[in-house]
Design a protein around this motif. Structure first.
Motif, PDB file in Angstrom:
ATOM      1  N   TYR A  80      -9.470   3.654   5.165  1.00 16.26           N
ATOM      2  CA  TYR A  80      -9.281   2.621   4.147  1.00 16.26           C
ATOM      3  C   TYR A  80      -8.813   1.395   4.915  1.00 16.26           C
ATOM      4  CZ  TYR A  80      -6.975   0.420   0.021  1.00 16.26           C
ATOM      5  OH  TYR A  80      -6.571  -0.424  -0.980  1.00 16.26           O
ATOM      6  N   GLU A 126      -8.513  -3.005   5.524  1.00 14.59           N
ATOM      7  CA  GLU A 126      -8.480  -4.335   4.937  1.00 14.59           C
ATOM      8  C   GLU A 126      -9.693  -5.155   5.373  1.00 14.59           C
ATOM      9  OE1 GLU A 126      -6.537  -5.859   2.685  1.00 14.59           O
ATOM     10  OE2 GLU A 126      -5.580  -3.922   2.377  1.00 14.59           O
ATOM     11  N   HIS A 179       0.827  -1.208   0.000  1.00 17.86           N
ATOM     12  CA  HIS A 179       0.000   0.000   0.000  1.00 17.86           C
ATOM     13  C   HIS A 179       0.867   1.267   0.000  1.00 17.86           C
ATOM     14  CE1 HIS A 179      -3.831  -1.921   0.189  1.00 17.86           C
ATOM     15  NE2 HIS A 179      -3.607  -2.496   1.353  1.00 17.86           N
ATOM     16  N   TRP A 217      -6.192   3.543  -4.260  1.00 21.37           N
ATOM     17  CA  TRP A 217      -5.364   4.517  -3.536  1.00 21.37           C
ATOM     18  C   TRP A 217      -5.727   5.950  -3.942  1.00 21.37           C
ATOM     19  CZ3 TRP A 217      -3.686   0.281  -6.342  1.00 21.37           C
ATOM     20  CH2 TRP A 217      -3.436  -0.865  -5.565  1.00 21.37           C
ATOM     21  N   SER A 260      -9.792  -6.409  -2.521  1.00 18.26           N
ATOM     22  CA  SER A 260      -8.860  -5.946  -3.554  1.00 18.26           C
ATOM     23  C   SER A 260      -9.120  -6.530  -4.941  1.00 18.26           C
ATOM     24  CB  SER A 260      -7.423  -6.263  -3.128  1.00 18.26           C
ATOM     25  OG  SER A 260      -7.272  -7.652  -2.890  1.00 18.26           O
ATOM     26  N   VAL A 289      -5.113   4.450   6.904  1.00 18.17           N
ATOM     27  CA  VAL A 289      -5.055   3.170   6.205  1.00 18.17           C
ATOM     28  C   VAL A 289      -4.713   2.113   7.237  1.00 18.17           C
ATOM     29  CG1 VAL A 289      -3.919   1.812   4.418  1.00 18.17           C
ATOM     30  CG2 VAL A 289      -4.368   4.245   4.041  1.00 18.17           C
ATOM     31  N   GLN A 339       2.043   2.046  -3.436  1.00 14.91           N
ATOM     32  CA  GLN A 339       0.988   2.583  -4.293  1.00 14.91           C
ATOM     33  C   GLN A 339       0.635   4.020  -3.924  1.00 14.91           C
ATOM     34  OE1 GLN A 339       0.033   0.829  -7.000  1.00 14.91           O
ATOM     35  NE2 GLN A 339       1.595  -0.586  -6.259  1.00 14.91           N
ATOM     36  N   ASN A 358     -11.294  -2.799   1.758  1.00 15.14           N
ATOM     37  CA  ASN A 358     -10.481  -3.210   0.616  1.00 15.14           C
ATOM     38  C   ASN A 358     -10.668  -4.682   0.261  1.00 15.14           C
ATOM     39  OD1 ASN A 358      -8.573  -3.004  -1.456  1.00 15.14           O
ATOM     40  ND2 ASN A 358      -6.959  -3.761  -0.114  1.00 15.14           N
TER      41      ASN A 358
END
Length: 364
Positions: free
Chosen positions: A95, A97, A18, A308, A126, A72, A21, A124
């Motif tokens: 943000y 997981e 992350h 992102w 993904s 995050v 990114q 996320n």
């Protein structure tokens, strides 16, 4: 807002991805980090040239930092709920997981708080970002395969199988992870199936299994009992009447990271896999061709999603589409709970029968 300042909680392997990114995203800067590991904090802080007062060991202090615009969270499952709640209370964009939380009860608490104090939030999942899966979604929405009747979804990995002698890491610890491959890989399958097909799982019947019941302690090599699943499978019916067949395992020798879906409709079949994120197999009846015909569609990278930059945009107050909301994260957790209860009771489970948040909302 000229620059979005991000705070990262958790500095493991996924966090490094992350950070790469975000570093490549225009108008975004990682301005603070947090971890309980002093070495990770020092190494990452030095790499980012962060001052000492932006290197936190307490996630709550980082969330409260007025210099940070968004959080995050890249931590194990047992910290998901407390970080979510802290961000909601602080009004800080997040943000996070997947899965939403370690347990369904935690998910209910988080959702109820979120409904009182909503924040900009991306959960996320993904694989929504993958170009091939995005093309499948578009083709279904455009009606190219007609009505969806059934799908097959699997997510297979090999790293937990016997030849690898994988030790007792946190993903096998029920107190940290909640469930095993179900919450880790199965949550992705649930999300992708509902996202691409456009319908929620209504009911299911499931089986869970622990193929390897003990694993060596990393420090002592003594055997430790594994109390979470490392294989999960279920059949489900979606609200639109279509059927799904799901399987996931960490014991599939030969599968490095094989997440794939095949969707069957009135007019054709679509298939995509993480084994090639830029290809879609499209099977249909073509004029002048006997039987069905399969073609391989090459999907450019720009058809994928970029979470992102999307997170930076929602911090700035912009609207974004395609990413999982906290409400969708809760729905995912609801289906996970249905799988657990179906296996426990050896029974068909209607997902909304478990929806405590819905009951609370109606009662209130």
């Amino acid at each position: 807002m000229d620059e979005v300042r991000i705070g990262i909680i958790g500095l493991g392997g996924m966090a490094r991805w992350h950070m790469q990114q975000f570093a490549a995203t225009e108008g975004v800067r990682i301005a603070a980090i947090c971890d309980v590991n002093p070495q990770a904090l020092e190494e990452t802080g030095d790499k980012l040239n962060l001052p000492a007062d932006k290197r936190y060991t307490d996630y709550a202090a980082l969330i409260q930092d007025p210099d940070i615009d968004g959080i995050v969270s890249v931590t194990p499952n047992n910290t998901h709920a407390v970080i979510l709640k802290a961000c909601i209370e602080a009004g800080k964009p997040l943000y996070a997981e997947k899965p939403l939380t370690r347990t369904f009860e935690e998910a209910v608490e988080v959702l109820e708080l979120y409904r009182q104090k909503p924040i900009p939030c991306i959960i996320n999942f993904s694989y929504r970002n993958v170009p091939a899966f995005q093309r499948i979604k578009r083709m279904i929405e455009e009606g190219q395969i007609g009505a969806v009747h059934h799908m097959f979804v699997q997510y297979l990995q090999e790293w937990g199988s016997s030849p690898f002698n994988t030790p007792f890491v946190w993903r096998f610890d029920a107190e940290v992870t909640g469930t095993g491959t179900l919450g880790d890989l199965g949550s992705h399958m649930i999300d992708l199936s509902q996202y691409l097909g456009g319908s929620s799982i209504q009911g299911l019947q499931a089986m869970l299994s622990t193929i390897i019941p003990q694993r060596p302690d990393p420090a002592t090599q003594e055997p430790v009992d594994v109390k979470v699943d490392d294989l999960a499978c279920w059949n489900g019916r979606f609200e639109d009447g279509s059927i799904g067949v799901f399987q996931t395992s960490r014991n599939a020798i030969g599968s490095g990271n094989q997440h794939e879906i095949t969707i069957y409709g009135d007019l054709g079949t679509l298939h995509a896999s993480t084994l090639n994120e830029h290809q879609v197999k499209w099977t249909s009846k073509k004029e002048g061709v006997e039987g069905s015909f399969t073609e391989t569609l090459e999907i450019p990278s720009d058809e994928g999603l970029h979470p992102w930059s999307a997170f930076a945009r929602i911090i700035r107050g912009e609207e974004v589409e395609g990413f999982a909301s906290l409400e969708e994260g809760y729905r995912n957790q609801l289906v996970l709970e249905a799988v657990v209860r179906s296996d426990r009771d050896r029974a068909w489970v209607e997902v909304d029968d478990l929806n405590l948040a819905k009951i609370t909302e109606v009662a209130g």
